[in-house]
Scaffold this motif. Structure first.
Motif, PDB file in Angstrom:
ATOM      1  N   GLY A 251      46.070  -2.970  10.842  1.00 15.20           N
ATOM      2  CA  GLY A 251      44.958  -2.101  10.476  1.00 15.20           C
ATOM      3  C   GLY A 251      43.903  -2.937   9.799  1.00 15.20           C
ATOM      4  O   GLY A 251      44.022  -4.157   9.665  1.00 15.20           O
ATOM      5  N   LEU A 252      42.866  -2.244   9.397  1.00 14.39           N
ATOM      6  CA  LEU A 252      41.784  -2.896   8.687  1.00 14.39           C
ATOM      7  C   LEU A 252      41.852  -2.416   7.247  1.00 14.39           C
ATOM      8  O   LEU A 252      41.804  -1.209   6.991  1.00 14.39           O
ATOM      9  CB  LEU A 252      40.465  -2.472   9.338  1.00 14.39           C
ATOM     10  N   SER A 253      42.021  -3.361   6.313  1.00 14.23           N
ATOM     11  CA  SER A 253      41.980  -2.999   4.903  1.00 14.23           C
ATOM     12  C   SER A 253      40.516  -2.986   4.484  1.00 14.23           C
ATOM     13  O   SER A 253      39.849  -4.017   4.520  1.00 14.23           O
ATOM     14  CB  SER A 253      42.780  -4.015   4.073  1.00 14.23           C
ATOM     15  N   ALA A 254      40.033  -1.830   4.132  1.00 18.74           N
ATOM     16  CA  ALA A 254      38.598  -1.708   3.833  1.00 18.74           C
ATOM     17  C   ALA A 254      38.375  -0.734   2.692  1.00 18.74           C
ATOM     18  O   ALA A 254      39.159   0.195   2.481  1.00 18.74           O
ATOM     19  CB  ALA A 254      37.840  -1.222   5.074  1.00 18.74           C
ATOM     20  N   THR A 255      37.284  -0.957   1.955  1.00 15.18           N
ATOM     21  CA  THR A 255      36.905  -0.019   0.899  1.00 15.18           C
ATOM     22  C   THR A 255      35.930   1.007   1.478  1.00 15.18           C
ATOM     23  O   THR A 255      35.351   0.804   2.561  1.00 15.18           O
ATOM     24  CB  THR A 255      36.200  -0.731  -0.272  1.00 15.18           C
ATOM     25  N   VAL A 256      35.752   2.079   0.739  1.00 13.59           N
ATOM     26  CA  VAL A 256      34.751   3.065   1.125  1.00 13.59           C
ATOM     27  C   VAL A 256      33.378   2.390   1.192  1.00 13.59           C
ATOM     28  O   VAL A 256      32.573   2.677   2.083  1.00 13.59           O
ATOM     29  CB  VAL A 256      34.760   4.240   0.120  1.00 13.59           C
ATOM     30  N   GLY A 257      33.136   1.448   0.269  1.00 11.29           N
ATOM     31  CA  GLY A 257      31.891   0.689   0.299  1.00 11.29           C
ATOM     32  C   GLY A 257      31.732  -0.075   1.610  1.00 11.29           C
ATOM     33  O   GLY A 257      30.630  -0.107   2.191  1.00 11.29           O
ATOM     34  N   ASP A 258      32.838  -0.673   2.101  1.00 15.66           N
ATOM     35  CA  ASP A 258      32.790  -1.376   3.400  1.00 15.66           C
ATOM     36  C   ASP A 258      32.424  -0.402   4.525  1.00 15.66           C
ATOM     37  O   ASP A 258      31.662  -0.747   5.440  1.00 15.66           O
ATOM     38  CB  ASP A 258      34.165  -1.990   3.727  1.00 15.66           C
ATOM     39  N   GLN A 259      33.006   0.801   4.448  1.00 17.15           N
ATOM     40  CA  GLN A 259      32.697   1.805   5.478  1.00 17.15           C
ATOM     41  C   GLN A 259      31.203   2.126   5.482  1.00 17.15           C
ATOM     42  O   GLN A 259      30.574   2.188   6.537  1.00 17.15           O
ATOM     43  CB  GLN A 259      33.467   3.108   5.195  1.00 17.15           C
ATOM     44  N   ILE A 260      30.677   2.297   4.275  1.00 22.31           N
ATOM     45  CA  ILE A 260      29.269   2.699   4.159  1.00 22.31           C
ATOM     46  C   ILE A 260      28.343   1.587   4.656  1.00 22.31           C
ATOM     47  O   ILE A 260      27.356   1.838   5.361  1.00 22.31           O
ATOM     48  CB  ILE A 260      28.945   3.097   2.702  1.00 22.31           C
ATOM     49  N   GLU A 311      32.518  -1.912  11.681  1.00 17.65           N
ATOM     50  CA  GLU A 311      31.509  -1.710  12.732  1.00 17.65           C
ATOM     51  C   GLU A 311      32.190  -1.493  14.080  1.00 17.65           C
ATOM     52  O   GLU A 311      31.763  -0.648  14.862  1.00 17.65           O
ATOM     53  CB  GLU A 311      30.583  -2.925  12.804  1.00 17.65           C
ATOM     54  N   ASP A 312      33.269  -2.248  14.332  1.00 26.94           N
ATOM     55  CA  ASP A 312      34.016  -2.034  15.580  1.00 26.94           C
ATOM     56  C   ASP A 312      34.551  -0.602  15.633  1.00 26.94           C
ATOM     57  O   ASP A 312      34.506   0.055  16.681  1.00 26.94           O
ATOM     58  CB  ASP A 312      35.216  -3.003  15.670  1.00 26.94           C
ATOM     59  N   ILE A 313      35.074  -0.152  14.489  1.00 28.28           N
ATOM     60  CA  ILE A 313      35.644   1.204  14.466  1.00 28.28           C
ATOM     61  C   ILE A 313      34.567   2.242  14.764  1.00 28.28           C
ATOM     62  O   ILE A 313      34.778   3.193  15.522  1.00 28.28           O
ATOM     63  CB  ILE A 313      36.334   1.460  13.096  1.00 28.28           C
ATOM     64  N   ILE A 314      33.378   2.039  14.208  1.00 27.15           N
ATOM     65  CA  ILE A 314      32.285   2.990  14.473  1.00 27.15           C
ATOM     66  C   ILE A 314      31.862   2.920  15.944  1.00 27.15           C
ATOM     67  O   ILE A 314      31.633   3.952  16.592  1.00 27.15           O
ATOM     68  CB  ILE A 314      31.086   2.709  13.534  1.00 27.15           C
ATOM     69  N   ARG A 315      31.808   1.704  16.499  1.00 28.46           N
ATOM     70  CA  ARG A 315      31.401   1.563  17.913  1.00 28.46           C
ATOM     71  C   ARG A 315      32.399   2.244  18.848  1.00 28.46           C
ATOM     72  O   ARG A 315      32.006   2.863  19.840  1.00 28.46           O
ATOM     73  CB  ARG A 315      31.273   0.080  18.279  1.00 28.46           C
TER      74      ARG A 315
END
Lengths: 330, 330
Positions: A251-260, A311-315
């Protein structure tokens, strides 16, 4: 190749059926028959093979036996009631998520006593089998200390999967899915809902609520990656798994900030401005007990692949979900 | 104080009853009633309280409910079929070790719906919940990867114990017992039997067979220490356990060579000469997958105490087992 999918009417189930239709085969063998089961009858896809759709509750006497009577070569066992419901209704959670799974496993074992039958069984577990105490990065050899009944039921099924596989009753593999983002559809009341909605809604020009801090970190994969995990689990040689028949998926370990920030790069400041901060201490407290990251090396070495950026996840979302297209043309 | 013991006719059960008779109380409260259950009716001890002995199979409908109808304040759940039998008879193992335990847990939960009822429940698990891959020293946060159906059933019951406790249905604590040495009685066919017989038999002037190398290392406690663990588990404040409701008990990590040297110090070269080396590759292969040592700090911090030398373990045997006395006077 005969394939049984339980929980086929769910979001993952429906995407899995579409992926199977696209490839038309598994392990080099053409798909001849699909048996799609769920608590409500799944829609029959437009696919040129024998398809049976049925409404069934695996925890009811005889239900699992009748599914297994057709001796599917490959079984995707996705059926489960969700975390919130399993926590609120203790008896239903154990009946569906534990007894239903055990009934399926038993039906396979008993079918194999009549004449040899060892199907591949792919079981979807969840990262919520892990609870306190949690190190920052969790490996496959970390203890399972679920904080919910749902997590307990998944952990028990992982143990059963390993024991039934060790006895040779089936060839089982469990995959622990990361939190799926971006989930298509409407906002829901799940505590984890905002991990999808803060991207999904702004992408179509709608407001979304962020109830936690931007520093919250979690573990993500797209729906497309989840389907890839399921298909890969159906294909691989399971011998290297040893006694650890269940794997945490990459998976991708990401913060909410990374998502934004990923949203900003894909859809601009305008989209980001649609995220409204509305702190909710109840949700923050639930999320605080969740895992932040995993060591998924075992799964990666076996060829499972997740996303490496949000960004990949959004694409992936923009490509796979027709409903997201409005934003794409903004 | 009403106490229920399941598996009361077994070696540990009988010793536990005697220890309760000696102390006469638990948590400062006098014992008023003992309910002793097993698959065969346990012997009624000569003890001046109400005693009920009964032959019951917890996995049979209504059996657990009728035990719990008396609302014992404290339950020692020891009942299980052993590893070898659970492996050879898959259905019986799951029926007795899993379904029987779950029936007991459910009976408690349902009794609590009528009117408040939250007994302390002490569950005996085993170090065989750990299998491959095994580090040299195993902590309580290591994953459970049992290599047998027995170990799987114990691991599942640990998960159920934690979830039922979290919901407040009972106040559960699980203790993973080390391999018990010196087991009193006659040699048996268990793969682990030699860990006791190479001491027990020479102590009474009889020959014993050692089927493995002296370098084999394992994790031990005396029967007396095991009873101490059970009584302590009944007494302690369970709040510090958090979600990890099951603890690996302190033990002694020792090699077969350590056992033999302790025998030499206690009973002389004469006793050691009665150990006949007869390598058995089947037993060696089984033992090779067993754990060698544990980090039992959590249990020690909570006041659980094991032995620190094999001489202590031998002395406990000589003090506690009348049958061992022949050797003492050699």
């Amino acid at each position: 190749m005969k394939i049984l999918i339980t929980g086929a009417a769910g979001m993952i189930g429906r995407k899995l059926v579409r992926a199977l239709m696209r490839s038309g085969k598994v392990r080099g063998q053409p798909i001849r028959r699909l048996i799609l089961a769920d608590i409500v009858a799944p829609e029959a896809p437009d696919f040129d093979v024998e398809i049976e759709t049925l409404a069934t509750d695996l925890s009811q006497p005889g239900a699992a036996e009748s599914l297994i009577a057709q001796r599917p070569d490959l079984i995707f066992h996705l059926a489960a009631i969700v975390s919130g419901e399993a926590e609120a209704d203790f008896e239903k959670g154990y009946r569906v998520n534990l007894d239903g799974t055990r009934a399926l496993f038993e039906a396979i074992r008993l079918a194999g006593r009549e004449r040899p039958y060892v199907p591949r069984l792919v079981f979807t577990s969840s990262i919520v089998v892990f609870g306190n105490p949690l190190p920052p990065v969790i490996s496959d050899s970390h203890c399972l200390t679920p904080l919910t009944s749902y997590g307990t039921q998944k952990a028990i099924c992982e143990l059963l999967l390993a024991d039934y596989s060790r006895h040779g009753f089936f060839d089982g593999i469990g995959i622990r899915l990361p939190t799926i983002s971006i989930r298509p559809g409407k906002p829901n009341k799940a505590a984890s809902g905002f991990f999808s909605s803060i991207l999904r809604e702004p992408l179509i020009g709608e407001e979304a609520i962020l109830p936690v801090s931007e520093t919250v970190r979690h573990w993500f994969a797209s729906p497309r990656a989840a389907i890839g995990f399921l298909l890969h689990a159906a294909e691989i040689d399971t011998r290297p798994l040893g006694q650890l028949r269940t794997l945490t998926m990459p998976g991708l370990s990401a913060t909410v900030g990374d998502q934004i920030e990923a949203l900003r790069r894909v859809a601009g400041d305008e989209a980001v401005r649609l995220i409204r901060r509305e702190p909710d201490s109840d949700i923050a407290a639930i999320i605080a007990g969740w895992p932040q990251g995993f060591d998924a090396r075992r799964a990666e070495e076996l060829g499972f692949r997740g996303e490496t950026s949000f960004e990949d996840i959004i694409r992936v979302h923009l490509e796979d979900e027709p409903e997201s297209r409005i934003a794409e043309h903004n």
